[in-house]
Design a protein around this motif. Structure first.
Motif, PDB file in Angstrom:
ATOM      1  N   ASN A   1       0.838  -1.211   0.000  1.00  0.00           N
ATOM      2  CA  ASN A   1       0.000   0.000   0.000  1.00  0.00           C
ATOM      3  C   ASN A   1       0.869   1.255   0.000  1.00  0.00           C
ATOM      4  O   ASN A   1       0.346   2.359   0.115  1.00  0.00           O
ATOM      5  CB  ASN A   1      -0.975   0.022   1.188  1.00  0.00           C
ATOM      6  CG  ASN A   1      -0.282   0.262   2.516  1.00  0.00           C
ATOM      7  OD1 ASN A   1       0.906  -0.027   2.657  1.00  0.00           O
ATOM      8  ND2 ASN A   1      -1.016   0.763   3.499  1.00  0.00           N
ATOM      9  N   GLY A   2       2.191   1.066  -0.136  1.00  0.00           N
ATOM     10  CA  GLY A   2       3.100   2.209  -0.162  1.00  0.00           C
ATOM     11  C   GLY A   2       4.083   2.058  -1.299  1.00  0.00           C
ATOM     12  O   GLY A   2       4.813   1.058  -1.360  1.00  0.00           O
ATOM     13  N   GLY A   3       4.093   3.018  -2.203  1.00  0.00           N
ATOM     14  CA  GLY A   3       4.995   2.944  -3.348  1.00  0.00           C
ATOM     15  C   GLY A   3       6.453   2.863  -2.927  1.00  0.00           C
ATOM     16  O   GLY A   3       7.229   2.080  -3.471  1.00  0.00           O
TER      17      GLY A   3
ATOM     18  N   MET B   1       7.758   1.658  -0.169  1.00  0.00           N
ATOM     19  CA  MET B   1       8.063   0.310   0.331  1.00  0.00           C
ATOM     20  C   MET B   1       8.218  -0.664  -0.830  1.00  0.00           C
ATOM     21  O   MET B   1       9.036  -1.584  -0.775  1.00  0.00           O
ATOM     22  CB  MET B   1       6.919  -0.198   1.221  1.00  0.00           C
ATOM     23  CG  MET B   1       6.899   0.400   2.587  1.00  0.00           C
ATOM     24  SD  MET B   1       6.677  -0.875   3.866  1.00  0.00           S
ATOM     25  CE  MET B   1       5.092  -1.538   3.406  1.00  0.00           C
TER      26      MET B   1
END
Lengths: 470, 470
Positions: free
Chosen positions: A314-316, A318
């Protein structure tokens, strides 16, 4: 369990019908007191006896002047008496027919008394008694609720057997693994390895249904046992993953070992190639040892199917970090076909990305994750998945952990390897521990999850004899 | 603070006398609601205004139809209105004479609307308004109690400024750093960097007395700003340590970046050499970024004295691991003289080892540590110390943490670098957090402490222009 009489004795370390604590005390500030307390507090399945000439009963357990006086057969005797008394006590256990002794007492080879150590080995051999130690903190085996150590009382149950040549480290890790949600089948303090060593223990754990992974902290291998270590572990590692943290990589570290355990450490490159030949994964530090172990303990199949792994996030940011780590660790990421991208698009808003890493965006709900995980598990072209979550206000980590757990139970019929990254604060940490307790390995940062998935991948290749996917 | 008018505007991001939330809401499920709540909940020092045409007051704060209606000068305006309304709002802030706007709103370059982004930059330039963002979660500056983000409410105060090009990661790290006991002076979400970028922020934090270390998560540098980045950071890093985690090391990671932030990522080796030239330490992952940052934020002197570092431990195994890590990380360990060994012998039982690692043994008391730390701090030949503890029953971790803290306060008059390893369970973790809160950097395993001490050492060499000790 075994028809090998020596292996049967090793088995008694872990599954004794009866155990005697020689040098038991009612004072829990003493080793013989803590140890007896730990055995009793964990609800050990077998019978417990104390040996102490000055008591008839200690902590509710009958006490006798000598092991010879106990009106029962003794499988495993724990010895905590002073070093100069140990030879006499070992002699008595021999006469009694005890199968195996764990000698907690220190003051042998590690402090210059190699002579005393040779003496007890000789006595034990004469009687056919096997020795664990001396100079150890003890043995834990969670399936029988046995905690015969002077370490912490509680150990989390699980499928990892941990052998350690360092005492203080081992005790600290008993508490650390419990905190980190890492479940153990066993902890064995190796001490001076006067008799029982990792080879004997490896043979036991290879056959032990309660153990899925063998993890070791080693400083050296018993001298003269190098070839046997190699050939035995080559067999063991074909049936169960074996991971070793071998200290003494550096020249100076090797010197420090000789002043610590007195082991002949050998050159590091020698160990490196020996481990490779034996199929042993070599970890760089304690966190990595258990990161990998919990990953390998979580999988039910080492068959490698499909053409590559996917990263769901849900995090680019990451996603980028996980991608970098995949390349650095040799984990093959799947090239996405248009069809597959189309399928993943259903799990994300229009501004998400169905490339690999699959970016569900910061607006991802628990249902977005479920849908993406389902797609990953059902598509034959996908080998396994690293599922990642950054704590954001839109999605509660506990709700997500429940959904991930549900999704794996429901859709992972092909037993694909999956692990999870949970990066955030206290609530996220709690959610991560929930996953760990359910056998779904969780990690704090992308690099640790990817490194663990890569360890799975390397082991699966070794085990199946493949050199890569496809 | 500054006579540079542009730097003065940047300063208003962090130390505004007045702040306006444009698009404020009483609904905390909305960004404009969470943001206003976070500003109010942290006790921000300045005056707060809301802009919302449908309210006269929100959460006790006066609300106006437009920023132009506010009967006060506005230093910093936070913009949370939909993307298509942003140009108009920026025009109004320009007319109002607002110094700096942070544009939370997304839907610009990152979703293909580069045109809309260019438009707002043009309007802002015309009026001399500086822009942070768009597409950000906001700004935190703990010295003024300003939390103008839609992330978590609470941030731990400290001396590390953290700039992040990833939003979800930044929000997750707000919660993570608080849990890990890592104190921050600031968090800045960089977003699309339409205007303000790390160079502008670096110049501010270089002069900011509340910040000791600048830590950054970067995916790329604004195009055309490469040379300036290099020359400015070369200056900044001579006065404060700068650490960067640059994602996109791998080819595939670089591709993932272009689909994430649309940055031109550039080749990794180019970044590697640029960072080296600029004196920026490059971390490999998020844990390492903050491991190093908290070490560098803890020291009061970067003078390198003495001939090498010492490792003090109560576990031989941990000592070996730390020694291996020292060699791997290029941290010089002191060769012990007989005289020095004699001095350390006083802190240990006869079976301890005064070599380096200095093994106090598992029987070490808090007093043994105090005595060994005192010796290490008072001897001019010792550059710094890594102090390590394995949780063992003999020594309570809280008692030890208190003693370490006391010892450093009492004996560290030469401001030597010292860090601590606390390996164990929940109680040990609590003791580690106690140390962190007092500015004594603690780590869970030897490798992370040694790597952090080595980061200090590399930075100190860079800063003093030395190439090694002596």
């Amino acid at each position: 369990m075994s028809s090998d009489p020596e292996l049967e004795k090793i088995e008694k370390l872990f599954k004794p019908r009866t155990i005697a604590v020689i040098g038991a005390s009612r004072n829990i500030a003493k080793v013989g007191g803590t140890l007896l307390k730990n055995i009793l507090a964990n609800g050990f399945e077998g019978k417990v006896y104390a040996v102490n000439p000055e008591a008839k009963e200690i902590m509710g357990v009958p006490s006798y002047p000598s092991v010879l006086d106990i009106p029962d057969e003794i499988d495993h005797a724990v010895i905590t008496v002073p070093a100069d008394k140990v030879p006499e006590v070992v002699e008595e256990t021999g006469k009694k027919g005890v199968k195996v002794v764990s000698i907690i007492t220190s003051g042998f080879k590690e402090t210059g008394r190699a002579d005393l150590e040779e003496k007890i080995v000789e006595i034990a051999k004469k009687h056919g008694v096997r020795i664990l130690g001396p100079n150890i903190f003890g043995v834990v085996y969670t399936p029988t609720n046995l905690n015969a150590t002077f370490g912490p009382e509680k150990v989390l149950k699980g499928k990892i057997a941990f052998l350690t040549q360092s005492g203080a480290l081992g005790i600290a890790l008993m508490a650390w693994t419990a905190m980190e949600g890492i479940g153990l089948s066993s902890i064995v303090s190796l001490g001076n390895m006067a008799d029982i060593d990792p080879i004997d223990l490896g043979k036991f754990f290879e056959k032990d249904d309660n153990t899925k992974v063998i993890a070791m902290y080693l400083e050296g291998i018993s001298s003269g046992r190098g070839q046997q270590f190699l050939s035995e572990f080559r067999k063991i590692s074909k049936s169960k993953p074996v991971i070793a943290l071998k200290a003494g990589r550096s020249e100076r570290g090797t010197k420090a070992i000789s002043s610590h355990t007195g082991s002949l450490a050998g050159s590091d490159s020698m160990y490196d190639s020996a481990f490779k030949q034996a199929g042993i994964l070599r970890a760089n530090d304690v966190e990595q040892l258990f990161d990998w172990a919990k990953m390998l303990a979580s999988v039910d199949s080492f068959d490698l199917k499909g053409k590559g792994f996917v990263i769901i996030t849900n995090g680019g940011g990451m996603g980028v970090m996980a991608t970098d780590a995949a390349e650095a660790n040799g984990l093959p990421l799947l090239e996405m076909t248009d069809d597959l991208k189309q399928q993943f698009r259903k799990s994300m808003p229009w501004f998400g990305s169905p490339n690999n890493p699959i970016d569900l965006t910061g607006q991802a709900s628990a249902n977005s994750y479920e849908s993406a995980i389902k797609t990953a598990l059902e598509n034959d072209v996908i080998t396994g998945a690293v599922v990642m979550y950054c704590e954001v206000g839109f999605l509660d980590p506990i709700e997500l952990a429940r959904k991930i757990s549900y999704s794996l139970k429901t859709y992972n019929i092909k037993k694909k390897p999956v692990n999870v990254v949970m990066l955030g604060g206290e609530k996220t940490r709690e959610a991560a521990r929930m996953l760990d307790r359910e056998g779904i390995p969780s990690y704090s940062i992308p690099e640790r999850a990817v490194s663990s998935m890569a360890a799975f991948y390397r082991y699966a290749l070794f085990r199946t004899g493949k050199s890569s996917l496809q």
